[in-house]
Design a protein around this motif. Structure first.
Motif, PDB file in Angstrom:
ATOM      1  N   ILE A 180       0.866  -1.196   0.000  1.00 27.14           N
ATOM      2  CA  ILE A 180       0.000   0.000   0.000  1.00 27.14           C
ATOM      3  C   ILE A 180       0.896   1.238   0.000  1.00 27.14           C
TER       4      ILE A 180
ATOM      5  N   LYS B  21      -3.429  -4.017  -2.414  1.00 24.91           N
ATOM      6  CA  LYS B  21      -3.662  -4.985  -1.358  1.00 24.91           C
ATOM      7  C   LYS B  21      -4.299  -6.179  -2.050  1.00 24.91           C
TER       8      LYS B  21
ATOM      9  N   ALA C 180      -6.418  -9.157  -3.050  1.00 29.95           N
ATOM     10  CA  ALA C 180      -7.783  -9.435  -2.610  1.00 29.95           C
ATOM     11  C   ALA C 180      -7.918 -10.857  -2.085  1.00 29.95           C
TER      12      ALA C 180
ATOM     13  N   GLY D 120      -6.172  -9.667  -7.709  1.00 36.63           N
ATOM     14  CA  GLY D 120      -6.399  -8.316  -7.236  1.00 36.63           C
ATOM     15  C   GLY D 120      -6.290  -7.315  -8.354  1.00 36.63           C
ATOM     16  N   VAL D 121      -6.191  -6.052  -7.969  1.00 33.42           N
ATOM     17  CA  VAL D 121      -6.100  -4.982  -8.954  1.00 33.42           C
ATOM     18  C   VAL D 121      -4.926  -4.084  -8.585  1.00 33.42           C
TER      19      VAL D 121
ATOM     20  N   THR E  61      -3.584  -0.807  -8.301  1.00 30.68           N
ATOM     21  CA  THR E  61      -4.308   0.469  -8.231  1.00 30.68           C
ATOM     22  C   THR E  61      -3.654   1.549  -9.077  1.00 30.68           C
TER      23      THR E  61
ATOM     24  N   ARG F 288      -6.118  -5.440 -13.595  1.00 30.36           N
ATOM     25  CA  ARG F 288      -6.467  -6.639 -12.838  1.00 30.36           C
ATOM     26  C   ARG F 288      -5.370  -7.688 -13.039  1.00 30.36           C
TER      27      ARG F 288
ATOM     28  N   MET G 215      -7.808   4.483   1.570  1.00 33.17           N
ATOM     29  CA  MET G 215      -6.350   4.674   1.457  1.00 33.17           C
ATOM     30  C   MET G 215      -5.798   4.015   0.202  1.00 33.17           C
ATOM     31  N   GLN G 216      -6.677   3.774  -0.730  1.00 32.97           N
ATOM     32  CA  GLN G 216      -6.238   3.320  -2.054  1.00 32.97           C
ATOM     33  C   GLN G 216      -5.445   2.013  -2.025  1.00 32.97           C
ATOM     34  N   CYS G 217      -5.956   1.059  -1.276  1.00 29.94           N
ATOM     35  CA  CYS G 217      -5.253  -0.221  -1.276  1.00 29.94           C
ATOM     36  C   CYS G 217      -5.742  -1.098  -2.415  1.00 29.94           C
ATOM     37  N   GLY G 218      -7.002  -0.903  -2.814  1.00 28.64           N
ATOM     38  CA  GLY G 218      -7.523  -1.628  -3.962  1.00 28.64           C
ATOM     39  C   GLY G 218      -8.083  -3.002  -3.659  1.00 28.64           C
ATOM     40  N   VAL G 219      -8.230  -3.326  -2.390  1.00 30.56           N
ATOM     41  CA  VAL G 219      -8.717  -4.668  -2.079  1.00 30.56           C
ATOM     42  C   VAL G 219     -10.173  -4.819  -2.536  1.00 30.56           C
TER      43      VAL G 219
ATOM     44  N   ALA H 281     -11.495  -3.473  -5.237  1.00 23.78           N
ATOM     45  CA  ALA H 281     -11.476  -3.700  -6.679  1.00 23.78           C
ATOM     46  C   ALA H 281     -11.178  -5.167  -6.963  1.00 23.78           C
ATOM     47  N   GLY H 282     -10.220  -5.709  -6.232  1.00 28.48           N
ATOM     48  CA  GLY H 282      -9.832  -7.091  -6.471  1.00 28.48           C
ATOM     49  C   GLY H 282     -10.844  -8.087  -5.951  1.00 28.48           C
ATOM     50  N   SER H 283     -11.631  -7.669  -4.975  1.00 29.64           N
ATOM     51  CA  SER H 283     -12.549  -8.603  -4.341  1.00 29.64           C
ATOM     52  C   SER H 283     -13.895  -8.694  -5.042  1.00 29.64           C
TER      53      SER H 283
ATOM     54  N   PRO I 172     -13.265   0.561 -10.874  1.00 32.16           N
ATOM     55  CA  PRO I 172     -13.551  -0.139  -9.621  1.00 32.16           C
ATOM     56  C   PRO I 172     -13.735   0.858  -8.473  1.00 32.16           C
TER      57      PRO I 172
ATOM     58  N   GLN J  46     -12.356   1.663  -5.619  1.00 29.76           N
ATOM     59  CA  GLN J  46     -11.240   2.470  -5.121  1.00 29.76           C
ATOM     60  C   GLN J  46     -10.895   3.566  -6.114  1.00 29.76           C
ATOM     61  N   GLU J  47     -11.032   3.256  -7.398  1.00 26.65           N
ATOM     62  CA  GLU J  47     -10.734   4.257  -8.411  1.00 26.65           C
ATOM     63  C   GLU J  47     -11.822   5.332  -8.413  1.00 26.65           C
TER      64      GLU J  47
ATOM     65  N   TYR K  29      -2.887   9.472  10.515  1.00 25.39           N
ATOM     66  CA  TYR K  29      -3.288   9.463   9.101  1.00 25.39           C
ATOM     67  C   TYR K  29      -4.811   9.367   9.016  1.00 25.39           C
TER      68      TYR K  29
ATOM     69  N   GLN L 271      -7.588  12.058   7.538  1.00 28.76           N
ATOM     70  CA  GLN L 271      -8.617  11.742   6.544  1.00 28.76           C
ATOM     71  C   GLN L 271     -10.002  12.090   7.069  1.00 28.76           C
TER      72      GLN L 271
END
Lengths: 427, 208, 746
Positions: free
Chosen positions: A294, A321, A323, A337-338, A340, A345, B34-38, B40-42, B52, B54-55, C366, C370
């Motif tokens: 991250i 992160k 998935a 996952g993706v 970011t 993907r 926090m833009q981890c993207g989990v 999107a992947g999930s 997705p 997060q985007e 942090y 936010q």
């Protein structure tokens, strides 16, 4: 154990890892009477289980040799192993502790000659290697274990093995009748240096640590990298013993996560960068590492280390992160996952995946032996209400080794201030 | 009169994040990503999303109002809750997605001919008739969405499933002739009307 | 050697020694060849009875020197820790019987090995004396704290709280340093949610009311001399008056300077007053004091602000800082809160590449940022375009993967911390060399010294990288190369105030430790407690100055007659001076050219045609020696032809040992020391490096003797080389088999 002399000028240090040892040694070398209490049979803590340190790639046992040497020669330091503090009462400058001493079944006569180990047959999972190998029921916890004395596993007491061990010992060092005992100690100040434990990775359900053999944790990988470790230093897949040449690291596995540990564990970024080097050093030609992160937290001088790894074209960083992990037919973990950065993907398979699990403070808020201020993440707060109980190292925050030592050195002074005051020297 | 969309544009100028916080259900959570993207992947339908979650959150922060609200991405959410369960910051992502879709529709700038949206309308109308969903009619209206012929085809394809549901008493063929309703349908309708008034009032106050 | 020595050797028969070895024969050897006054054996020497036997001999038989032939010096150390006698350990267990297989064929040569270790122990003991402190030292309980910022103030307060005195020397007219310029601080207590008071005023008040703390403002340290326990510092005021005071130890908390943002014109700095550094924003915030913050250019109330992280940092560009200052992410969050807490409608955006908010405090803060509505954008800023109204921040949005632009009233550059550590002597000498080689004139850029040490090795603490002072960094972060002087705060590594407070407290501990050590003549880390110190025979000294140059710790000065002056309290007892001395006039009571030389000499040298080579292994006692011990414990055997002698540090190896060994017939020699590059692991910093440099010249000796260069090997051995270390020994045996035996056997 009645020979332990302690007064309200004594400093008790709880926890014999790098932080506790540092606090204890600094205080003892300043002339203070120090009692160091360690739960395990030997000192060293987590640091002893590390193969190398970042960023110098040097060996923790090297510094430990120095600290043990300091401990061996210091007459002000008393070390109690297999000991746990069960109760603390009193106030700053005047504490009483109850300490439970568990039986080691081996007394000071032990020369660590190893004869008992040879004859005992029962084997158990080796805690030092996080259960990745087996050890005998009579064992020296690890090569540099201090005190250099064997331990008889409680589970063989009453079995034939126990008798065999006793018969094999020529120094009358094995005492199978040893009982647990509780002692009381006085102390002016207490330094709490109980450190951390790796977060239980099986609780991160989508990563399948409990289901997939080739998904392991960073602490396990560390043991694997050690030539003295369970695989003799070979980086191999647990499922089939094949070399793990394509490896992924998943950062924040259990950290920075409201479902697990809320805090950032600080060390995992650097630890994975270091472990990426293990892979690249083991397989310079075709070793390949992907690090899923991250934020890479390579603060101050560690940035150089990060840069060096970035220069290696076989190491990639993916801001994501992960998935979930699935498993393919060859037992390869497949990461989904993706990314970011750009939103791509991925579904990538690896020989082995390492979860950069976080640091969970080894403090049980509910069962802490005296009422002190512990924050929501489970770390000890520096609060006046704590009296003369001072956190040292990662009992205070997720800290790496050098910050722990720094913190532990400061903790020693705080304790000294209290006992000096008791002795009438301070303010 | 200005369209509500224009009103909102005027009101929030370039601060789309603030607009989302004020007008979108659970919109105040967007800033916590926090833009981890989990997420999107999930997402099991992840491939189908242009942006997705997060985007989308990042686009909101970047002020990409038009791109977000006219996107069909959030209409793809099937409420599986995988993202919510895994989000390390506990963002109610599913709800935010629905909130965004709903808000876009309110502004009248949602993508046209979106099947999800169409289905929602059908579902709502179906339910409002009797206060309960008539599953038989709902299913049929879905099958016959694209005309009579394809409707027959779709229906035949799913005939087996329908029969099984009837056998298992999950659906009654009698529903075709009206089906069950709630006891006090007018009471329900009154209640919904009141809720709609309150909602409209709220929007007026914020949007006006 | 004094005649009043009485030497006793003790043979242990425990741990299989009695079965594997002919102890009776060893006793005879100790008596006849080791020439000790008394030999005893015991079945279990480390037992209470065994230890008592030795203690009785010390007490009633006046034994002064003891040779314990049992296990490694690393085992049963507590049992054999006798006071006021010289103790040598013959390593028969790990070094002999465990290092060799238990077979009938091996028995004879294992016995030979043991016999040599007995001889070696006897001679080591005989040539050693029990170290006693010299009396050079005194106890001064005042610590000099250089710098009155957060680190220095903390150190002084904590020192005083422990009952000692502290003297702060601060260059400016006020205490508080950078933190006094700050409106609010990053929280250092849970819940880590809001900016907090800096606490500077309270600390200044505490210092002013504490009789144990003395403060010199507008002052600098213009000269520092002496050693731990007897430092003398000239404290000079701006007006020119100087006082000299004595100190037991020194904490250097000289802090950092703000990075000069003028080096970032692309980010608009210097082009408009609306592009500010974090430090400059603090000034605006202090002026606003919780009210709206106004724009410097036109006084407009700021409605939008962008924070540019890593400005001039984490970058290899010329003039940029290569490192991460570690505090700027937290600082930007805090500063964004200044705006948000005043008016949540103000837009605050932090543009970052990695958000570095570690630990529990970092992550909480942090999240709190936010929650307050601070926007975080992962991106890299490449330009700030100054506008008439708003300014435009141009950046690459790394998440949306596109170039983006943002118009804001104010831009804050998160620039880094530059350590205030004085001139880097090593860099200067390198630069001088380089200039000389290039035929250019070296132009010195004057850098103000912090400590003005009158040490021969330069006026300040050596630096490692990027101007931060060197320390051992991981296990022993406080250890500098100048004994009794501890650096703390951002001069050591970039840090925020919470860390500076911890660091100042830790350094205070070390300073107290150092002055207590000095008072009793004990060595500081890593040989803590060692009472031995370098002694030298002035008559023999040729004033070659090698010892003063090579001492890694700057311990050795020159006196008026140009002889080395050892300053034992500065000495860390590594023996590098002893290794450096070409005329061998430097020694320690229990470690000298003789104690090792005699061991080398008294190994029985078989005839050239006996096919029994002798391999001398000089092993660093902290790493290689433990590795060999552990190897033996694990059953990794090594050659029966090896004779291992532990050395304090490879740096202490005097080449005379090598020459003598080759001359007396050793067939191979291995030096095992620690890693020596930038990531050095040598606990004496440069010992291993120096040994390597010296050994590079040993080839001359070898060619003079007409011997093959491969007979002498210098290896880096880590403590984990449990398998490799024995292999190195066995490899040398093979090498000898190839090149043949040394013909100089007599």
């Amino acid at each position: 154990m009645s020979d332990i002399v302690a007064s309200n000028e004594t400093i008790v240090v709880v926890g014999g890892g790098i932080s506790g040892m540092t606090s204890a040694l600094e205080a003892a070398e300043c002339g203070k009477q120090v009692i160091l209490i360690e739960k395990n049979p030997s000192l060293g803590g987590r640091v002893a289980q590390l193969y190398r340190y970042f960023p110098k790639m040097c060996h923790p046992t090297c510094g430990m040799e120095i600290n043990l040497r300091r401990a061996r020669y210091n007459r002000n330091l008393r070390i109690l192993t297999m000991a746990e503090v069960t109760e603390v009462t009193g106030k700053s400058g005047d504490y009483s502790l109850r300490v439970l001493l568990k039986p080691r079944f081996v007394n000071e006569n032990c020369t660590a000659c190893g004869e008992c180990e040879k004859v005992v047959e029962a084997e158990f999972g080796d805690e030092f290697n996080y259960g990745m190998s087996r050890r005998k029921g009579a064992y020296l916890p690890y090569n540099m274990a201090y005190p250099q004395r064997y331990v008889i596993d409680e589970r063989i007491i009453g079995t034939e093995d126990a008798g065999k061990a006793k018969d094999a010992c020529r120094y009358d060092a094995i005492d199978l009748d040893m009982q647990a005992e509780e002692i009381e100690l006085k102390a002016g100040a207490i330094i709490w240096a109980t450190g951390w434990q790796p977060y239980d990775a099986s609780r991160i359900q989508p990563y399948g640590y409990d289901r997939y053999q080739n998904v392991i944790t960073n602490v396990e990988f560390e043991r694997m990298a050690d030539p003295q470790g369970p695989t003799g230093g070979r980086l191999v897949r647990p499922s089939d013993g094949e070399e793990a040449r394509k490896v992924a690291f998943i950062q924040c596995a259990g950290s920075r996560d409201r479902n697990h540990l809320r805090h950032c564990s600080r060390i995992c970024c650097m630890s994975s960068l270091k472990q990426a080097r293990y892979v690249r050093e083991a397989f310079p030609e075709d070793g390949m590492v992907d690090i899923y992160y991250i934020d890479i937290r390579a603060i101050d001088r560690f940035e150089d280390f990060y840069k060096k790894i970035q220069e290696d074209e076989k190491v990639s960083f993916i801001k994501s992160k992960v998935a979930s992990i699935i498993k393919d037919k060859e037992d390869n973990p497949v990461l989904q996952g993706v990314d970011t950065e750009g939103g791509n993907r991925y579904e990538t398979s690896y020989d082995m995946v390492i979860l950069a699990t976080g640091m969970q403070p080894s403090i049980n808020r509910e069962a802490f032996p005296i009422d002190i201020v512990i924050n929501q993440d489970g770390f000890i707060e520096p609060d006046e209400k704590n009296g003369a109980i001072f956190a040292s190292g990662s009992a205070a925050d997720a800290l790496d080794v050098n910050r722990s030592v720094q913190h532990a050195t400061a903790a020693a002074l705080r304790a000294i201030q209290v006992v000096n005051k008791t002795a009438g020297a301070g303010v | 009169m200005m369209s509500i969309n224009t009103v909102m544009v005027e009101k929030y100028r370039n601060n789309f994040l603030r607009e989302v916080e004020a007008n979108v259900e659970e919109g105040e959570w967007v800033k916590m990503c926090m833009q981890c993207g989990v997420c999107a992947g999930s997402c099991p339908l992840g491939d189908a999303w242009e942006h997705p979650p997060q985007e989308i959150f990042m686009m909101i922060r970047a002020g990409k109002r038009e791109d977000v609200l006219t996107s069909d991405s959030m209409w793809m959410c099937t409420s599986c809750y995988n993202c919510i369960v895994r989000c390390p910051r506990e963002l109610p992502i599913t709800h935010i997605m629905h909130g965004l879709a709903h808000y876009a529709r309110r502004l009248g700038i949602q993508p046209k001919n979106n099947p999800t949206q169409w289905f929602c309308d059908v579902f709502w109308n179906n339910m409002m008739k009797k206060g309960r969903v008539n599953e038989l009619k709902l299913g049929l209206s879905l099958y016959f969405k694209n005309g009579f012929l394809s409707g027959i085809k779709e229906s035949l394809k799913n005939a087996g499933l329908g029969l099984n549901m009837v056998k298992a008493r999950r659906m009654s063929p009698m529903d075709f002739f009206g089906g069950h309703g709630v006891k006090d349908i007018s009471g329900l309708q009154k209640m919904i009307k009141k809720a709609q008034e309150l909602e409209a009032d709220r929007i007026d106050r914020h949007g006006g | 050697m004094a005649d009043d020595k009485k030497i006793a050797a003790y043979m242990c028969k425990g741990c299989g020694l009695g079965e594997r070895l002919d102890v009776d024969e060893l006793k005879v050897i100790a008596e006849r060849e080791g020439r000790v006054d008394m030999v005893r054996e015991h079945d279990f020497l480390c037992s209470e009875a065994g230890v008592q036997l030795i203690q009785n001999d010390i007490d009633s038989e006046d034994v002064t020197n003891v040779a314990i032939c049992a296990c490694s010096r690393r085992s049963k150390t507590e049992a054999f820790n006798f006071e006021n006698v010289a103790v040598a350990r013959g390593n028969l267990r790990e070094g002999v019987i465990w290092a060799r297989p238990d077979t009938d064929e091996a028995r004879e040569l294992t016995q030979e090995m043991a016999a040599d270790y007995v001889r070696m122990a006897c001679f080591e003991s005989k040539f050693s004396n029990a170290p006693k402190s010299s009396g050079e030292q005194s106890r001064i309980d005042n610590v000099l704290v250089v710098g009155g910022g957060m680190t220095g103030m903390t150190a002084a307060i904590e020192i005083a709280r422990a009952g000692y005195k502290a003297t702060i020397v601060e260059k400016t007219g006020t205490l508080g340093g950078h933190l006094a310029e700050v409106w609010k601080d990053i929280p250092d207590r849970s819940p880590y949610a809001d900016p907090v008071d800096t606490g500077v005023a309270a600390m200044i008040a505490a210092i002013e009311s504490d009789a144990r703390v003395t403060v010199h403002l507008n002052s600098t340290v213009t000269r520092t001399s002496g050693a731990p326990g007897r430092f003398a510092a000239d404290i000079s005021t701006e007006s020119g008056s100087t006082t000299t005071e004595n100190f037991g130890a020194i904490v250097q908390a000289s802090g950092y300077k703000d990075y000069d943002a003028h080096q970032l014109p692309e980010l608009g700095y210097g082009k408009t007053p609306d592009v500010v550094t974090q430090a400059e924003l603090e000034k605006l915030a202090r002026e606003a004091d919780g009210g709206p913050i106004h724009r410097p250019s036109d006084g407009k109330e700021i409605t939008s602000v962008a924070f540019v992280q890593c400005a001039g940092q984490r970058s290899d560009k010329k003039g940029h800082l290569p490192y991460c200052s570690g505090v700027c992410c937290m600082a930007s969050i805090k500063q964004a809160m200044y705006f948000k807490d005043n008016n949540s409608d103000i837009d605050t955006t932090v543009i970052y590449t990695d958000l570095r908010t570690p630990g529990a405090p970092g992550e909480d803060f942090y999240r709190s940022g936010q929650k307050k509505g601070v926007v975080f954008t992962k991106g890299t800023v490449h330009e700030v375009v100054v506008g008439s109204g708003a300014h435009s921040v141009k950046f690459k949005d790394l998440i949306l993967d596109e170039d983006a632009e943002m118009a804001v009233d104010l831009v804050v550059l998160a620039t880094g911390q530059v350590p205030n550590s004085g001139p880097d002597m090593e860099q200067i000498s390198e630069d001088k060399e380089a200039a000389k080689e290039a035929g250019e004139e070296y132009v010195e850029v004057p850098v103000e010294s912090i400590l003005n040490l009158d040490y021969r090795q330069g006026p300040d603490i050596p630096q490692l990288a990027n101007g931060f002072t060197d320390s051992h960094f991981i296990c022993f972060p406080y250890e500098t190369r100048r004994t009794g002087i501890y650096t703390a705060g951002p001069v050591r590594r970039p840090m925020d105030s919470a860390q500076a407070k911890e660091d100042g407290t830790g350094a205070a501990m070390k300073a107290i430790h150092a002055l207590e050590d000095a008072a009793q003549g004990r060595a500081a880390h890593p040989r803590s407690g060692d009472l031995s110190f370098p002694q030298f025979r002035k008559e023999g000294c040729t004033q070659c100055k090698r010892c003063t140059v090579e001492c890694p710790f700057g311990a050795i000065n020159e006196d008026e007659d140009r002889y080395p002056q050892f300053n034992e309290a500065r000495c860390r007892r590594c023996g590098t001076c002893m290794g450096a001395c070409p005329v061998r006039v430097i020694s320690f009571e229990n470690y000298s050219v003789e104690t090792v030389g005699q061991q080398i000499k008294n190994v029985e040298m078989p005839d050239e045609f006996d096919e029994k080579p002798r391999i001398l292994v000089l092993a660093c006692e902290n790493d290689a020696y433990p590795a060999l011990d552990m190897a033996a414990r694990n059953g990794n055997h090594y050659s029966e032809f090896s004779r291992v002698i532990p050395v304090r540090c490879l740096g202490s190896i005097n080449t005379i040992w090598i020459t003598d060994a080759l001359n007396s017939g050793y067939d191979g020699i291995i030096l095992m020391g620690c890693r020596k590059d930038d990531d050095y692991q040598c606990h004496f910093v440069r010992g291993s490096y120096l040994a390597n440099a010296r050994m590079s010249k040993i080839d001359d000796t070898l060619s003079q003797l007409n011997l093959e260069p491969e007979r002498v090997a210098t290896c880096e051995v880590a403590i984990t080389d449990v398998e490799r270390a024995p292999k190195l020994i066995n490899d040398m045996v093979e090498t000898v088999a190839k090149v043949g035996m040394n013909p100089f056997k007599f």
